[in-house]
Design a protein around this motif. Structure first.
Motif, PDB file in Angstrom:
ATOM      1  N   ASN A   1       0.810  -1.225   0.000  1.00 33.70           N
ATOM      2  CA  ASN A   1       0.000   0.000   0.000  1.00 33.70           C
ATOM      3  C   ASN A   1       0.839   1.270   0.000  1.00 33.70           C
ATOM      4  N   ILE A   2       1.953   1.233   0.728  1.00 35.16           N
ATOM      5  CA  ILE A   2       2.777   2.428   0.868  1.00 35.16           C
ATOM      6  C   ILE A   2       4.250   2.045   0.925  1.00 35.16           C
ATOM      7  N   LEU A   3       5.065   2.845   0.264  1.00 36.32           N
ATOM      8  CA  LEU A   3       6.520   2.676   0.282  1.00 36.32           C
ATOM      9  C   LEU A   3       7.104   3.867   1.022  1.00 36.32           C
ATOM     10  N   LEU A   4       7.868   3.599   2.072  1.00 40.31           N
ATOM     11  CA  LEU A   4       8.508   4.656   2.846  1.00 40.31           C
ATOM     12  C   LEU A   4       9.945   4.809   2.369  1.00 40.31           C
ATOM     13  N   LEU A   5      10.323   6.037   2.020  1.00 43.87           N
ATOM     14  CA  LEU A   5      11.674   6.329   1.532  1.00 43.87           C
ATOM     15  C   LEU A   5      12.313   7.403   2.389  1.00 43.87           C
ATOM     16  N   SER A   6      13.616   7.301   2.578  1.00 48.43           N
ATOM     17  CA  SER A   6      14.313   8.334   3.343  1.00 48.43           C
ATOM     18  C   SER A   6      14.416   9.622   2.535  1.00 48.43           C
ATOM     19  N   GLU A   7      14.620   9.491   1.212  1.00 55.00           N
ATOM     20  CA  GLU A   7      14.705  10.667   0.353  1.00 55.00           C
ATOM     21  C   GLU A   7      14.344  10.294  -1.082  1.00 55.00           C
ATOM     22  N   LEU A   8      13.964  11.280  -1.852  1.00 57.30           N
ATOM     23  CA  LEU A   8      13.521  11.068  -3.222  1.00 57.30           C
ATOM     24  C   LEU A   8      14.595  10.423  -4.084  1.00 57.30           C
ATOM     25  N   SER A   9      15.853  10.725  -3.814  1.00 60.37           N
ATOM     26  CA  SER A   9      16.950  10.199  -4.628  1.00 60.37           C
ATOM     27  C   SER A   9      17.055   8.675  -4.570  1.00 60.37           C
ATOM     28  N   ARG A  10      16.362   8.039  -3.626  1.00 62.31           N
ATOM     29  CA  ARG A  10      16.364   6.572  -3.577  1.00 62.31           C
ATOM     30  C   ARG A  10      15.639   5.984  -4.780  1.00 62.31           C
ATOM     31  N   LEU A  11      14.802   6.801  -5.446  1.00 62.67           N
ATOM     32  CA  LEU A  11      14.099   6.337  -6.637  1.00 62.67           C
ATOM     33  C   LEU A  11      14.859   6.651  -7.916  1.00 62.67           C
ATOM     34  N   GLY A  12      15.940   7.407  -7.830  1.00 65.94           N
ATOM     35  CA  GLY A  12      16.744   7.765  -8.996  1.00 65.94           C
ATOM     36  C   GLY A  12      17.351   9.134  -8.821  1.00 65.94           C
ATOM     37  N   ARG A  13      18.402   9.395  -9.556  1.00 63.99           N
ATOM     38  CA  ARG A  13      19.070  10.691  -9.466  1.00 63.99           C
ATOM     39  C   ARG A  13      18.548  11.689 -10.495  1.00 63.99           C
ATOM     40  N   SER A  14      18.104  11.191 -11.630  1.00 64.78           N
ATOM     41  CA  SER A  14      17.587  12.112 -12.639  1.00 64.78           C
ATOM     42  C   SER A  14      16.067  12.188 -12.520  1.00 64.78           C
ATOM     43  N   THR A  15      15.525  13.257 -13.010  1.00 67.11           N
ATOM     44  CA  THR A  15      14.075  13.439 -12.995  1.00 67.11           C
ATOM     45  C   THR A  15      13.388  12.297 -13.727  1.00 67.11           C
ATOM     46  N   LEU A  16      13.953  11.901 -14.859  1.00 69.62           N
ATOM     47  CA  LEU A  16      13.349  10.832 -15.650  1.00 69.62           C
ATOM     48  C   LEU A  16      13.346   9.506 -14.892  1.00 69.62           C
ATOM     49  N   GLN A  17      14.447   9.176 -14.200  1.00 68.52           N
ATOM     50  CA  GLN A  17      14.502   7.938 -13.424  1.00 68.52           C
ATOM     51  C   GLN A  17      13.483   7.951 -12.296  1.00 68.52           C
ATOM     52  N   VAL A  18      13.377   9.081 -11.607  1.00 67.75           N
ATOM     53  CA  VAL A  18      12.408   9.196 -10.509  1.00 67.75           C
ATOM     54  C   VAL A  18      10.992   9.043 -11.050  1.00 67.75           C
ATOM     55  N   LEU A  19      10.700   9.699 -12.158  1.00 66.06           N
ATOM     56  CA  LEU A  19       9.365   9.605 -12.752  1.00 66.06           C
ATOM     57  C   LEU A  19       9.055   8.179 -13.193  1.00 66.06           C
ATOM     58  N   ARG A  20      10.035   7.471 -13.732  1.00 67.93           N
ATOM     59  CA  ARG A  20       9.812   6.079 -14.137  1.00 67.93           C
ATOM     60  C   ARG A  20       9.481   5.218 -12.920  1.00 67.93           C
ATOM     61  N   SER A  21      10.236   5.411 -11.837  1.00 70.77           N
ATOM     62  CA  SER A  21       9.973   4.650 -10.605  1.00 70.77           C
ATOM     63  C   SER A  21       8.593   4.983 -10.051  1.00 70.77           C
ATOM     64  N   LEU A  22       8.271   6.276 -10.003  1.00 68.25           N
ATOM     65  CA  LEU A  22       6.963   6.690  -9.493  1.00 68.25           C
ATOM     66  C   LEU A  22       5.831   6.165 -10.369  1.00 68.25           C
ATOM     67  N   ASP A  23       6.054   6.102 -11.670  1.00 64.43           N
ATOM     68  CA  ASP A  23       5.034   5.576 -12.576  1.00 64.43           C
ATOM     69  C   ASP A  23       4.774   4.098 -12.293  1.00 64.43           C
ATOM     70  N   ILE A  24       5.827   3.332 -12.088  1.00 62.39           N
ATOM     71  CA  ILE A  24       5.682   1.913 -11.751  1.00 62.39           C
ATOM     72  C   ILE A  24       4.870   1.767 -10.468  1.00 62.39           C
ATOM     73  N   LEU A  25       5.197   2.572  -9.464  1.00 59.65           N
ATOM     74  CA  LEU A  25       4.487   2.508  -8.189  1.00 59.65           C
ATOM     75  C   LEU A  25       3.038   2.962  -8.346  1.00 59.65           C
ATOM     76  N   HIS A  26       2.826   4.026  -9.098  1.00 56.04           N
ATOM     77  CA  HIS A  26       1.472   4.548  -9.320  1.00 56.04           C
ATOM     78  C   HIS A  26       0.586   3.503 -10.017  1.00 56.04           C
ATOM     79  N   GLU A  27       1.128   2.843 -11.036  1.00 58.21           N
ATOM     80  CA  GLU A  27       0.370   1.809 -11.748  1.00 58.21           C
ATOM     81  C   GLU A  27      -0.038   0.672 -10.812  1.00 58.21           C
TER      82      GLU A  27
END
Length: 88
Positions: free
Chosen positions: A49-75
């Motif tokens: 249901n929920i993913l807890l992260l210490s900081e946004l950079s754990r999903l990627g360093r570039s905006t595109l990488q973060v958005l790809r990770s967030l998209d996977i989670l959102h789906e």
């Protein structure tokens, strides 16, 4: 960071079902980050249901990488809490 996230989870009555800890640079692509890949797959297939992260950079360093990770989670209908931003 993990202990702080565990304390947050307890305070919010969130059940911890798994902990992923990565020691690889966030500058690498998602495909090159084995632990991040495992985490995203786990969230997708285990009805997290929920993913807890210490900081946004754990999903990627570039905006595109973060958005790809967030998209996977959102789906997969996984909400994200980012501790250092206090953002849910």
């Amino acid at each position: 960071q993990i202990e702080d996230l565990k304390k947050y989870a307890i305070s919010q009555d969130i059940e911890i079902v798994n902990v992923f800890q990565e020691h690889v640079s966030g500058a690498k692509k998602i495909e090159e980050r084995q632990i991040l890949g495992e985490c995203l797959e786990y969230c997708k297939h285990e009805s997290v249901n929920i993913l807890l992260l210490s900081e946004l950079s754990r999903l990627g360093r570039s905006t595109l990488q973060v958005l790809r990770s967030l998209d996977i989670l959102h789906e997969s209908k996984v909400s994200v809490y980012i501790q250092n931003l206090g953002l849910y």
